[in-house]
Enzyme design. Structure first.
Site, PDB file in Angstrom:
ATOM      1  NE  ARG A  49      35.709  44.854  17.812  1.00 37.36           N
ATOM      2  CZ  ARG A  49      35.906  44.344  16.597  1.00 37.36           C
ATOM      3  NH1 ARG A  49      35.306  43.217  16.242  1.00 37.36           N
ATOM      4  NH2 ARG A  49      36.714  44.942  15.746  1.00 37.36           N
ATOM      5  CG  ASP A  51      42.405  41.952  23.108  1.00 38.75           C
ATOM      6  OD1 ASP A  51      41.640  41.917  22.127  1.00 38.75           O
ATOM      7  OD2 ASP A  51      43.516  42.516  23.091  1.00 38.75           O
ATOM      8  CE1 TYR A 109      41.128  49.395  26.910  1.00 33.01           C
ATOM      9  CE2 TYR A 109      41.287  51.346  25.526  1.00 33.01           C
ATOM     10  CZ  TYR A 109      40.822  50.064  25.745  1.00 33.01           C
ATOM     11  OH  TYR A 109      40.033  49.446  24.800  1.00 33.01           O
ATOM     12  NE  ARG A 196      47.410  42.327  26.910  1.00 31.58           N
ATOM     13  CZ  ARG A 196      47.023  41.143  26.445  1.00 31.58           C
ATOM     14  NH1 ARG A 196      45.904  41.048  25.714  1.00 31.58           N
ATOM     15  NH2 ARG A 196      47.741  40.070  26.691  1.00 31.58           N
TER      16      ARG A 196
END
Length: 272
Positions: A49, A51, A109, A196
């Site tokens: 999932r 954000d 990522y 992040r």
């Protein structure tokens, strides 16, 4: 039958992947598109999932349907009914044992930073803008501290629902491509906001606000307040979910458009 599908999306106008009660999630758009092809409700399960505001290059989902459709019919039919910022790139039939989330052995990522004095109109919400000069080589060296299996509490959001903060980072590279600094990270899994928060800490190291050797102390602290800022969501891309044999899915062809592959030479501070 069970199918796997590769999903690409710009997350800018979505509240994240998951369907929300009062906001639109990417999941809802994908399910609506597939349901229109099946002429009955279809539910999907994703590999990871994302954000609000985070993008997907190679999100993987699985779904079950009693309706028989060729893989290309699922893809083409759903895409005609979904908005332009969400697309199914491929569909494959898989066995019933496949699970998009639990069968995955790793995830990749990419975090993209536009490192320039002035903001870009073209890259707004698609890259994090950082106006101060960044030392990509120092960022790369600092990132190597995170390789291996560790408690990532220092990079974990307070609202994270994972039962454990332990994760295994398999690779992390930082490289410069002209006015952009690109962070690639692969791990078995990630805690909430992990990429992040790592990116935000590396930004402070690249700017010189922290030393590259400080990353070890941040990791050892196991305290979110020890790390840097949370990098803006728009710079983050879910690139790929990794699966063991016999599952072989197409790589995200949009990756090369975002400054090449993850195998590019890391740490360079020279412009292309």
């Amino acid at each position: 039958m069970r199918f796997a599908a590769g999903i690409e999306y710009l997350g800018t106008r979505y509240a994240g992947w998951q369907a929300q009660r009062h906001a639109t999630g990417v999941q809802a758009e994908v399910e609506a598109g597939l349901s229109s092809v099946a002429d009955q409700p279809i539910e999907v399960v994703c590999a990871g999932r994302t954000d609000a505001g985070v993008h997907g290059l190679g999100q993987v989902v699985h779904f079950d349907s009693p309706v028989q459709r060729p893989p290309h019919s699922w893809m083409l039919g759903a895409n005609t009914r979904m908005p332009d910022d969400v697309a199914i790139r491929w569909v494959q039939a898989v066995d019933d044992a496949f699970h998009a989330r639990y069968s995955a052995v790793g995830r990749r990522y990419r975090y993209v930073i536009h490192n320039a004095r002035s903001r870009s109109a073209l890259w707004v919400n698609r890259a994090a803008w950082w106006t101060y000069p960044l030392d990509a080589s120092a960022m790369h060296r600092a990132g190597q501290t995170l390789l291996g299996e560790h408690d990532f509490s220092s990079f974990r959001a307070a609202e994270c629902q994972s039962r454990t903060p332990w994760r295994r980072v398999e690779s992390l590279s930082v490289r410069r491509s002209g006015a952009f600094v690109v962070i690639d990270i692969q791990a078995n899994a990630f805690v909430h906001h992990m990429v992040r928060n790592i990116a935000g800490t590396l930004l402070e190291i690249g700017q010189g606000k922290r030393t590259e050797h400080s990353m070890a102390a941040v990791l050892a602290a196991r305290d979110r307040s020890a790390a840097g800022i949370t990098g803006p969501a728009g710079g983050l891309y879910f690139v790929q979910a990794l699966y063991p044999p016999p599952y072989h899915f197409p790589a995200a062809d949009g990756e090369s458009a975002l400054f090449g592959s993850a195998c590019s030479e890391p740490g360079s501070n020279s412009a292309d």
